[in-house]
Motif scaffolding. Structure first.
Motif, PDB file in Angstrom:
ATOM      1  N   ILE A   1       0.851  -1.204   0.000  1.00 33.51           N
ATOM      2  CA  ILE A   1       0.000   0.000   0.000  1.00 33.51           C
ATOM      3  C   ILE A   1       0.881   1.247   0.000  1.00 33.51           C
ATOM      4  CG2 ILE A   1      -1.587   1.357   1.451  1.00 33.51           C
ATOM      5  CD1 ILE A   1      -2.884  -1.279   2.295  1.00 33.51           C
TER       6      ILE A   1
ATOM      7  N   VAL B   1     -23.383   2.168   7.805  1.00 36.24           N
ATOM      8  CA  VAL B   1     -23.939   3.522   7.638  1.00 36.24           C
ATOM      9  C   VAL B   1     -25.210   3.449   6.798  1.00 36.24           C
ATOM     10  CG1 VAL B   1     -23.453   5.848   6.824  1.00 36.24           C
ATOM     11  CG2 VAL B   1     -21.601   4.451   7.710  1.00 36.24           C
TER      12      VAL B   1
ATOM     13  N   ALA C   1     -15.816   6.510   2.916  1.00 43.94           N
ATOM     14  CA  ALA C   1     -16.319   5.689   4.017  1.00 43.94           C
ATOM     15  C   ALA C   1     -17.407   4.745   3.556  1.00 43.94           C
ATOM     16  CB  ALA C   1     -16.840   6.578   5.131  1.00 43.94           C
ATOM     17  N   GLU C   2     -18.115   5.112   2.491  1.00 42.14           N
ATOM     18  CA  GLU C   2     -19.222   4.271   2.059  1.00 42.14           C
ATOM     19  C   GLU C   2     -18.915   3.611   0.731  1.00 42.14           C
ATOM     20  OE1 GLU C   2     -23.272   6.022   2.763  1.00 42.14           O
ATOM     21  OE2 GLU C   2     -21.976   7.608   3.425  1.00 42.14           O
TER      22      GLU C   2
ATOM     23  N   ALA D   1     -16.519   4.989  10.329  1.00 43.42           N
ATOM     24  CA  ALA D   1     -16.062   4.257   9.148  1.00 43.42           C
ATOM     25  C   ALA D   1     -14.935   5.021   8.451  1.00 43.42           C
ATOM     26  CB  ALA D   1     -17.224   4.035   8.193  1.00 43.42           C
ATOM     27  N   ARG D   2     -15.058   6.360   8.462  1.00 42.07           N
ATOM     28  CA  ARG D   2     -13.999   7.180   7.838  1.00 42.07           C
ATOM     29  C   ARG D   2     -12.688   7.025   8.609  1.00 42.07           C
ATOM     30  NH1 ARG D   2     -11.517  11.840   8.117  1.00 42.07           N
ATOM     31  NH2 ARG D   2     -12.484  12.421  10.088  1.00 42.07           N
TER      32      ARG D   2
ATOM     33  N   ASP E   1     -13.922  11.157   0.728  1.00 43.22           N
ATOM     34  CA  ASP E   1     -14.617  10.467   1.822  1.00 43.22           C
ATOM     35  C   ASP E   1     -15.115   9.139   1.301  1.00 43.22           C
ATOM     36  OD1 ASP E   1     -15.914   9.721   4.028  1.00 43.22           O
ATOM     37  OD2 ASP E   1     -17.474  11.259   3.951  1.00 43.22           O
TER      38      ASP E   1
ATOM     39  N   ALA F   1      -1.265   4.788   0.536  1.00 43.64           N
ATOM     40  CA  ALA F   1      -1.299   5.092   1.980  1.00 43.64           C
ATOM     41  C   ALA F   1      -1.661   6.555   2.211  1.00 43.64           C
ATOM     42  CB  ALA F   1       0.059   4.796   2.596  1.00 43.64           C
ATOM     43  N   ARG F   2      -2.413   6.787   3.283  1.00 43.00           N
ATOM     44  CA  ARG F   2      -2.794   8.165   3.634  1.00 43.00           C
ATOM     45  C   ARG F   2      -1.782   8.789   4.589  1.00 43.00           C
ATOM     46  NH1 ARG F   2      -7.353   9.944   1.528  1.00 43.00           N
ATOM     47  NH2 ARG F   2      -9.257   8.735   1.617  1.00 43.00           N
ATOM     48  N   ALA F   3      -1.150   7.943   5.395  1.00 40.16           N
ATOM     49  CA  ALA F   3      -0.207   8.467   6.392  1.00 40.16           C
ATOM     50  C   ALA F   3       0.822   7.406   6.728  1.00 40.16           C
ATOM     51  CB  ALA F   3      -0.971   8.874   7.648  1.00 40.16           C
ATOM     52  N   VAL F   4       1.985   7.862   7.179  1.00 38.67           N
ATOM     53  CA  VAL F   4       3.044   6.945   7.621  1.00 38.67           C
ATOM     54  C   VAL F   4       3.391   7.294   9.060  1.00 38.67           C
ATOM     55  CG1 VAL F   4       5.345   6.049   7.135  1.00 38.67           C
ATOM     56  CG2 VAL F   4       3.985   6.968   5.275  1.00 38.67           C
TER      57      VAL F   4
ATOM     58  N   ARG G   1     -11.147   3.703   7.935  1.00 34.95           N
ATOM     59  CA  ARG G   1     -10.485   3.685   6.629  1.00 34.95           C
ATOM     60  C   ARG G   1      -9.125   4.392   6.723  1.00 34.95           C
ATOM     61  NH1 ARG G   1      -9.988   1.054   2.302  1.00 34.95           N
ATOM     62  NH2 ARG G   1      -9.779   2.155   0.342  1.00 34.95           N
ATOM     63  N   GLU G   2      -9.132   5.524   7.435  1.00 35.99           N
ATOM     64  CA  GLU G   2      -7.879   6.271   7.626  1.00 35.99           C
ATOM     65  C   GLU G   2      -6.859   5.401   8.351  1.00 35.99           C
ATOM     66  OE1 GLU G   2      -8.270   9.670   5.725  1.00 35.99           O
ATOM     67  OE2 GLU G   2      -6.891   9.850   7.394  1.00 35.99           O
ATOM     68  N   SER G   3      -7.339   4.703   9.374  1.00 35.50           N
ATOM     69  CA  SER G   3      -6.458   3.870  10.172  1.00 35.50           C
ATOM     70  C   SER G   3      -5.901   2.714   9.342  1.00 35.50           C
ATOM     71  CB  SER G   3      -7.240   3.347  11.379  1.00 35.50           C
ATOM     72  OG  SER G   3      -6.621   2.232  11.903  1.00 35.50           O
ATOM     73  N   GLU G   4      -6.754   2.173   8.466  1.00 39.87           N
ATOM     74  CA  GLU G   4      -6.304   1.076   7.596  1.00 39.87           C
ATOM     75  C   GLU G   4      -5.203   1.530   6.655  1.00 39.87           C
ATOM     76  OE1 GLU G   4     -10.377  -1.513   7.085  1.00 39.87           O
ATOM     77  OE2 GLU G   4      -9.563  -0.428   5.388  1.00 39.87           O
ATOM     78  N   LEU G   5      -5.279   2.797   6.216  1.00 44.35           N
ATOM     79  CA  LEU G   5      -4.312   3.301   5.236  1.00 44.35           C
ATOM     80  C   LEU G   5      -3.167   4.062   5.894  1.00 44.35           C
ATOM     81  CD1 LEU G   5      -6.701   4.384   2.351  1.00 44.35           C
ATOM     82  CD2 LEU G   5      -5.230   2.382   2.464  1.00 44.35           C
ATOM     83  N   THR G   6      -3.062   3.906   7.226  1.00 43.95           N
ATOM     84  CA  THR G   6      -1.901   4.464   7.917  1.00 43.95           C
ATOM     85  C   THR G   6      -0.932   3.325   8.184  1.00 43.95           C
ATOM     86  OG1 THR G   6      -3.207   6.187   8.941  1.00 43.95           O
ATOM     87  CG2 THR G   6      -1.104   5.693   9.977  1.00 43.95           C
TER      88      THR G   6
ATOM     89  N   MET H   1      -7.380  -7.897   4.146  1.00 48.37           N
ATOM     90  CA  MET H   1      -6.543  -7.243   5.157  1.00 48.37           C
ATOM     91  C   MET H   1      -7.116  -7.506   6.545  1.00 48.37           C
ATOM     92  SD  MET H   1      -5.673  -3.241   5.484  1.00 48.37           S
ATOM     93  CE  MET H   1      -5.105  -3.200   3.808  1.00 48.37           C
TER      94      MET H   1
ATOM     95  N   ARG I   1     -20.765   6.863  10.202  1.00 45.61           N
ATOM     96  CA  ARG I   1     -20.059   7.304   8.987  1.00 45.61           C
ATOM     97  C   ARG I   1     -18.685   7.861   9.365  1.00 45.61           C
ATOM     98  NH1 ARG I   1     -19.267  11.644   5.778  1.00 45.61           N
ATOM     99  NH2 ARG I   1     -20.191  13.024   7.313  1.00 45.61           N
TER     100      ARG I   1
ATOM    101  N   PRO J   1     -18.180  -0.019   6.664  1.00 47.68           N
ATOM    102  CA  PRO J   1     -18.814   1.045   5.866  1.00 47.68           C
ATOM    103  C   PRO J   1     -20.280   0.779   5.540  1.00 47.68           C
ATOM    104  CG  PRO J   1     -16.695   0.457   4.953  1.00 47.68           C
ATOM    105  CD  PRO J   1     -16.941  -0.510   6.058  1.00 47.68           C
TER     106      PRO J   1
ATOM    107  N   ARG K   1     -29.156   4.096   7.947  1.00 43.43           N
ATOM    108  CA  ARG K   1     -30.028   5.041   7.222  1.00 43.43           C
ATOM    109  C   ARG K   1     -31.290   4.332   6.741  1.00 43.43           C
ATOM    110  NH1 ARG K   1     -25.411   7.993   3.733  1.00 43.43           N
ATOM    111  NH2 ARG K   1     -24.617   9.353   5.355  1.00 43.43           N
TER     112      ARG K   1
END
Lengths: 78, 200
Positions: free
Chosen positions: A34, B128, A77-78, B190-191, A75, A40-43, B194-199, B1, B187, B125, B132
């Motif tokens: 990734i 959410v 998320a969905e 979930a965001r 975003d 990746a969004r952050a390291v 997702r951020e945590s997954e890509l860190t 993952m 929501r 995700p 709704r």
């Protein structure tokens, strides 16, 4: 993203495979992939520290900034 | 993952109640949510059966001869005979079927949400969208009940049932709004997930 990860180049220079680096750093190959593909969004500093230690390089060798328009925060998320 | 397992970081303090609550697992296999999921599964199957039977009755009601049929409606002022028209029967059965069907949809979404809770992944995700859907269905069902009662009171059986006021809608509206707010909370969760997954 404006930040480009140059892990590929450093790995070629060190003649090291992604799997070997993953073993040494303690990060899964999937996560390193990734990072390598720029998804990746952050390291974390701890990850960067481990990468620099194992690859014997500086953070600047791994990361490069490419000027461009700022990426809108997706975003997904969905 | 592989997803990071959620762990409660709250430490039990001195109060026995909070110590007990801290010892009760809310997420994951063998937790409270898995017990609730079983209860929801049972309720869902029962509701599906009831809705199926009501649907069959609704279809059968189209062909049932309804001549000389009266129902006795009892109220505060005493009993009263009311002709059971096809319109009244179809409307009643249709409304009840739709009511149970709506709650079946809500339970279906709830079951799916609880399935994610039992695997320890509450901020999936899809939750959410499910929340709704629950809010929307709840709004349609409770609004439909309110309208149907008003229709029965005004047209189908005047004098038998009192039409409901706007005040009766207060609790359902609050419930629906809370569900929508919870959907927004999920929501955000979930965001962050997702951020945590890509860190890395």
């Amino acid at each position: 993203m404006a930040i480009r990860v140059q892990l590929d180049r450093v790995l070629v220079e060190r003649r090291m495979s992604l799997t070997e680096l993953a073993d040494r750093v303690g990060v899964t190959v999937a996560n390193l992939s990734i990072l390598k593909t720029g998804k990746a969004r952050a390291v974390r500093f701890s990850t960067l520290d481990a990468l620099c230690r194992e690859l014997e390089c500086q953070p600047g060798d791994l990361l490069a900034h490419e000027p461009g328009p700022p990426e809108a925060f997706a975003d997904d998320a969905e | 993952m592989r997803l990071p397992r959620l762990r409660s970081t709250s430490k039990p303090d001195g109060a026995p109640g909070s110590r007990f609550l801290a010892s009760v697992r809310g997420l994951g296999p063998g937790s409270v949510s898995s017990v609730l999921k079983v209860a929801l599964d049972v309720a869902y199957v029962l509701l599906a059966l009831i809705t199926g039977v009501l649907l069959l009755l609704l279809i059968a009601a189209v062909f049932i001869p309804l001549d000389n049929l009266n129902v006795t409606v009892s109220g505060d002022s005493g009993g009263r005979q009311l002709p059971l028209t096809r319109m009244l029967l179809l409307f009643g059965l249709g409304a009840v079927t739709a009511y149970f069907g709506g709650f079946m949809l809500i339970l279906r979404s709830l079951r799916r949400i609880f399935r994610t809770l039992t695997v320890g992944d509450p901020f999936h995700p899809h939750n959410v969208r499910r929340l709704r859907q629950i809010g929307l269905t709840l709004a349609v069902v409770t609004g439909g009940v309110w309208l149907a009662q008003g229709f029965v009171a005004a047209r189908l059986a005047p004098g038998v049932m009192e039409p409901q006021g706007i005040g009766e809608l207060l609790t359902p509206v609050f419930s629906v709004l809370i569900v929508f707010v919870l959907a927004e909370v999920f929501r955000e969760g979930a965001r962050l997930r997702r951020e945590s997954e890509l860190t890395i």
